[in-house]
Design an enzyme around this catalytic site. Structure first.
Site, PDB file in Angstrom:
ATOM      1  N   LYS A   1      31.059  20.309 -58.411  1.00 37.79           N
ATOM      2  CA  LYS A   1      30.157  20.525 -57.268  1.00 37.79           C
ATOM      3  C   LYS A   1      29.598  21.956 -57.285  1.00 37.79           C
ATOM      4  O   LYS A   1      28.395  22.160 -57.166  1.00 37.79           O
ATOM      5  CB  LYS A   1      30.905  20.293 -55.941  1.00 37.79           C
ATOM      6  CG  LYS A   1      31.483  18.900 -55.784  1.00 37.79           C
ATOM      7  CD  LYS A   1      32.135  18.702 -54.428  1.00 37.79           C
ATOM      8  CE  LYS A   1      33.366  19.562 -54.177  1.00 37.79           C
ATOM      9  NZ  LYS A   1      34.516  19.252 -55.073  1.00 37.79           N
TER      10      LYS A   1
ATOM     11  N   ARG B   1      33.450  16.612 -45.417  1.00 36.12           N
ATOM     12  CA  ARG B   1      34.620  16.083 -46.119  1.00 36.12           C
ATOM     13  C   ARG B   1      35.341  15.018 -45.310  1.00 36.12           C
ATOM     14  O   ARG B   1      36.336  14.469 -45.788  1.00 36.12           O
ATOM     15  CB  ARG B   1      35.608  17.227 -46.362  1.00 36.12           C
ATOM     16  CG  ARG B   1      35.653  17.712 -47.788  1.00 36.12           C
ATOM     17  CD  ARG B   1      36.617  18.872 -47.800  1.00 36.12           C
ATOM     18  NE  ARG B   1      37.149  19.092 -49.095  1.00 36.12           N
ATOM     19  CZ  ARG B   1      36.683  20.021 -49.939  1.00 36.12           C
ATOM     20  NH1 ARG B   1      35.670  20.766 -49.634  1.00 36.12           N
ATOM     21  NH2 ARG B   1      37.271  20.179 -51.094  1.00 36.12           N
TER      22      ARG B   1
ATOM     23  N   ARG C   1      40.067  26.277 -65.093  1.00 34.67           N
ATOM     24  CA  ARG C   1      38.989  27.017 -64.418  1.00 34.67           C
ATOM     25  C   ARG C   1      39.350  28.479 -64.149  1.00 34.67           C
ATOM     26  O   ARG C   1      40.463  28.790 -63.760  1.00 34.67           O
ATOM     27  CB  ARG C   1      38.685  26.348 -63.072  1.00 34.67           C
ATOM     28  CG  ARG C   1      37.746  27.188 -62.228  1.00 34.67           C
ATOM     29  CD  ARG C   1      37.249  26.502 -61.015  1.00 34.67           C
ATOM     30  NE  ARG C   1      38.298  25.915 -60.214  1.00 34.67           N
ATOM     31  CZ  ARG C   1      38.057  25.075 -59.224  1.00 34.67           C
ATOM     32  NH1 ARG C   1      36.831  24.696 -58.950  1.00 34.67           N
ATOM     33  NH2 ARG C   1      39.045  24.602 -58.517  1.00 34.67           N
TER      34      ARG C   1
ATOM     35  N   ARG D   1      42.200  30.420 -58.938  1.00 32.52           N
ATOM     36  CA  ARG D   1      42.487  30.101 -57.544  1.00 32.52           C
ATOM     37  C   ARG D   1      43.950  29.711 -57.350  1.00 32.52           C
ATOM     38  O   ARG D   1      44.501  28.985 -58.168  1.00 32.52           O
ATOM     39  CB  ARG D   1      41.577  28.952 -57.082  1.00 32.52           C
ATOM     40  CG  ARG D   1      40.220  29.460 -56.640  1.00 32.52           C
ATOM     41  CD  ARG D   1      39.206  28.385 -56.371  1.00 32.52           C
ATOM     42  NE  ARG D   1      39.682  27.197 -55.693  1.00 32.52           N
ATOM     43  CZ  ARG D   1      38.901  26.145 -55.433  1.00 32.52           C
ATOM     44  NH1 ARG D   1      37.622  26.178 -55.764  1.00 32.52           N
ATOM     45  NH2 ARG D   1      39.376  25.092 -54.829  1.00 32.52           N
TER      46      ARG D   1
ATOM     47  N   ARG E   1      45.164  17.615 -53.206  1.00 36.18           N
ATOM     48  CA  ARG E   1      43.716  17.696 -52.923  1.00 36.18           C
ATOM     49  C   ARG E   1      43.042  16.377 -53.267  1.00 36.18           C
ATOM     50  O   ARG E   1      42.154  15.907 -52.556  1.00 36.18           O
ATOM     51  CB  ARG E   1      43.082  18.846 -53.719  1.00 36.18           C
ATOM     52  CG  ARG E   1      43.364  20.207 -53.094  1.00 36.18           C
ATOM     53  CD  ARG E   1      43.250  21.352 -54.081  1.00 36.18           C
ATOM     54  NE  ARG E   1      41.958  21.507 -54.678  1.00 36.18           N
ATOM     55  CZ  ARG E   1      41.730  22.274 -55.742  1.00 36.18           C
ATOM     56  NH1 ARG E   1      42.714  22.953 -56.295  1.00 36.18           N
ATOM     57  NH2 ARG E   1      40.523  22.375 -56.236  1.00 36.18           N
TER      58      ARG E   1
HETATM   59  P1  AP5 Z   1      33.681  23.272 -60.324  1.00 42.70           P
HETATM   60  O1  AP5 Z   1      32.183  23.285 -60.353  1.00 42.70           O
HETATM   61  O2  AP5 Z   1      34.383  24.529 -59.950  1.00 42.70           O
HETATM   62  O3  AP5 Z   1      34.200  22.016 -59.460  1.00 42.70           O
HETATM   63  P2  AP5 Z   1      34.200  21.756 -57.886  1.00 42.70           P
HETATM   64  O4  AP5 Z   1      33.811  20.339 -57.687  1.00 42.70           O
HETATM   65  O5  AP5 Z   1      33.411  22.813 -57.177  1.00 42.70           O
HETATM   66  O6  AP5 Z   1      35.750  21.873 -57.629  1.00 42.70           O
HETATM   67  P3  AP5 Z   1      36.561  22.618 -56.479  1.00 42.70           P
HETATM   68  O7  AP5 Z   1      37.972  22.742 -56.975  1.00 42.70           O
HETATM   69  O8  AP5 Z   1      35.868  23.854 -56.019  1.00 42.70           O
HETATM   70  O9  AP5 Z   1      36.496  21.524 -55.373  1.00 42.70           O
HETATM   71  P4  AP5 Z   1      37.390  21.435 -54.152  1.00 42.70           P
HETATM   72  O10 AP5 Z   1      36.639  20.428 -53.362  1.00 42.70           O
HETATM   73  O11 AP5 Z   1      38.807  21.121 -54.416  1.00 42.70           O
HETATM   74  O12 AP5 Z   1      37.440  22.945 -53.594  1.00 42.70           O
HETATM   75  P5  AP5 Z   1      36.660  23.711 -52.445  1.00 42.70           P
HETATM   76  O13 AP5 Z   1      36.523  25.120 -52.826  1.00 42.70           O
HETATM   77  O14 AP5 Z   1      35.462  22.949 -52.019  1.00 42.70           O
HETATM   78  O15 AP5 Z   1      34.180  22.799 -61.783  1.00 42.70           O
HETATM   79  C1  AP5 Z   1      35.572  22.777 -62.088  1.00 42.70           C
HETATM   80  C2  AP5 Z   1      35.791  23.278 -63.521  1.00 42.70           C
HETATM   81  O16 AP5 Z   1      35.245  22.332 -64.430  1.00 42.70           O
HETATM   82  C3  AP5 Z   1      35.089  24.613 -63.839  1.00 42.70           C
HETATM   83  O17 AP5 Z   1      35.919  25.363 -64.683  1.00 42.70           O
HETATM   84  C4  AP5 Z   1      33.797  24.197 -64.567  1.00 42.70           C
HETATM   85  O18 AP5 Z   1      33.385  25.180 -65.515  1.00 42.70           O
HETATM   86  C5  AP5 Z   1      34.222  22.903 -65.254  1.00 42.70           C
HETATM   87  N1  AP5 Z   1      33.139  21.913 -65.296  1.00 42.70           N
HETATM   88  C6  AP5 Z   1      32.227  21.639 -64.338  1.00 42.70           C
HETATM   89  N2  AP5 Z   1      31.404  20.640 -64.711  1.00 42.70           N
HETATM   90  C7  AP5 Z   1      31.835  20.245 -65.940  1.00 42.70           C
HETATM   91  C8  AP5 Z   1      31.389  19.256 -66.868  1.00 42.70           C
HETATM   92  N3  AP5 Z   1      30.349  18.455 -66.599  1.00 42.70           N
HETATM   93  N4  AP5 Z   1      32.061  19.136 -68.053  1.00 42.70           N
HETATM   94  C9  AP5 Z   1      33.120  19.952 -68.330  1.00 42.70           C
HETATM   95  N5  AP5 Z   1      33.581  20.919 -67.505  1.00 42.70           N
HETATM   96  C10 AP5 Z   1      32.947  21.078 -66.313  1.00 42.70           C
HETATM   97  O19 AP5 Z   1      37.723  23.615 -51.248  1.00 42.70           O
HETATM   98  C11 AP5 Z   1      38.966  24.265 -51.350  1.00 42.70           C
HETATM   99  C12 AP5 Z   1      39.776  24.039 -50.090  1.00 42.70           C
HETATM  100  O20 AP5 Z   1      39.069  24.573 -48.955  1.00 42.70           O
HETATM  101  C13 AP5 Z   1      40.045  22.566 -49.711  1.00 42.70           C
HETATM  102  O21 AP5 Z   1      41.168  22.048 -50.413  1.00 42.70           O
HETATM  103  C14 AP5 Z   1      40.270  22.681 -48.205  1.00 42.70           C
HETATM  104  O22 AP5 Z   1      41.532  23.177 -47.937  1.00 42.70           O
HETATM  105  C15 AP5 Z   1      39.265  23.746 -47.799  1.00 42.70           C
HETATM  106  N6  AP5 Z   1      37.958  23.177 -47.427  1.00 42.70           N
HETATM  107  C16 AP5 Z   1      36.756  23.405 -48.032  1.00 42.70           C
HETATM  108  N7  AP5 Z   1      35.773  22.704 -47.443  1.00 42.70           N
HETATM  109  C17 AP5 Z   1      36.373  22.029 -46.411  1.00 42.70           C
HETATM  110  C18 AP5 Z   1      35.875  21.112 -45.447  1.00 42.70           C
HETATM  111  N8  AP5 Z   1      34.571  20.758 -45.407  1.00 42.70           N
HETATM  112  N9  AP5 Z   1      36.747  20.583 -44.565  1.00 42.70           N
HETATM  113  C19 AP5 Z   1      38.068  20.941 -44.566  1.00 42.70           C
HETATM  114  N10 AP5 Z   1      38.594  21.793 -45.491  1.00 42.70           N
HETATM  115  C20 AP5 Z   1      37.761  22.326 -46.386  1.00 42.70           C
HETATM  116 MG    MG Z   2      33.902  24.360 -55.837  1.00 37.75          MG
END
Ligand code: AP5
Ligand code: MG
Length: 218
Positions: free
Chosen positions: A13, A88, A127, A161, A172
């Site tokens: 994402k 979410r 990552r 992270r 997660r």
């Molecule tokens: P990356 O682009 O970093 O993936 P991502 O989908 O952004 O993954 P996240 O871990 O950030 O998602 P998340 O939803 O768990 O975390 P968030 O920060 O939103 O890609 C991942 C890796 O793969 C990278 O190394 C990249 O280089 C590689 N990659 C990407 N595309 C690729 C491809 N096509 N092929 C190969 N490699 C690839 O949330 C974190 C925490 O915050 C949550 O757990 C929760 O506690 C809280 N939170 C955030 N938003 C909310 C909400 N709306 N409501 C409640 N809690 C929330």
């Molecule tokens: Mg992310």
């Protein structure tokens, strides 16, 4: 254009939202990044959120909705935004609908990144991120062009992270299936859902998304 990028943890994402941000001049709004920034700043909400995030649980709807409501009113969101990690839950989705209606805005599309579970774990465990500019990398799939140096800003410090460990990732993922995956049906019924193959290489996923977005504009 106002977009949502939807998908499980590690689906790409953030990676794709940054590419769309650069290509289309939209603003990336990542609730995860906002909550991590609040935690680093040591605000009360940030510190509360950090504990929850480190466990891989979801921060409460009220907190996240308030953060997004405030952010999408800022002038830089006037020309459009990409929500990354929000909504979410169904409650967050309903609140977003209401916020958009109040501001005479609408959702252009919801881009779903479809990725297999085993690939998610692999992506998350490799990552790392530039500590200076936040550019994201991967040990195998996206290494810096010069080892140890950020392609974007030249920084040499990188971070991983605290929630990117095997046990938290499984939690997660469980939360994604329980609370977030119902949004696929929600947006399908609104005729907004566009699913793309998130298993492809980063540039190919970006191409597919750009194709979807240009068909919306056409
Ligand atoms: P990356 O682009 O970093 O993936 P991502 O989908 O952004 O993954 P996240 O871990 O950030 O998602 P998340 O939803 O768990 O975390 P968030 O920060 O939103 O890609 C991942 C890796 O793969 C990278 O190394 C990249 O280089 C590689 N990659 C990407 N595309 C690729 C491809 N096509 N092929 C190969 N490699 C690839 O949330 C974190 C925490 O915050 C949550 O757990 C929760 O506690 C809280 N939170 C955030 N938003 C909310 C909400 N709306 N409501 C409640 N809690 C929330
Ligand atoms: Mg992310």
């Amino acid at each position: 254009m106002n977009l949502i990028v939807l998908g499980p943890p590690g689906a790409g994402k953030g990676t794709q939202a940054k590419i769309i941000e650069d290509a289309l001049g939209l603003v990336q709004l990542s609730t995860g990044d906002m909550l991590r920034a609040a935690a680093r700043a040591g605000t009360e909400i940030g510190l509360q959120a950090k504990e929850i995030m480190d466990r891989g649980d979801l921060v409460s709807d009220d907190i996240v909705i308030a953060i997004v409501a405030d952010r999408i009113r800022q002038p830089d969101c006037k020309n459009g935004f990409i929500l990354d990690g929000f909504p979410r839950t169904l409650q967050q989705a309903a609140a977003l609908d209401q916020l958009l209606t109040e501001q005479n805005k609408s959702l252009s599309a919801v881009i779903e990144l479809k990725v297999e579970d085993a690939a998610l774990i692999e992506r998350i465990s490799g990552r790392f991120t530039c500590s200076d500019c936040g550019e994201g990398y991967h040990d195998s799939f996206k290494k810096p062009r010069i080892d140890g140096q950020c392609d974007k800003c030249g920084g040499t410090e990188f971070t991983r992270r605290p929630d990117d460990n095997a046990e938290t990732v499984r939690n997660r993922l469980m939360n994604y299936y329980r609370d977030t995956s119902p949004l696929l049906g929600y947006y399908f019924c609104q005729n907004k859902l566009k699913s793309v193959d998130g298993m492809a290489a980063i540039d190919d996923v970006a191409k597919e998304i750009k194709g979807v977005l240009s068909s919306l504009r056409g």
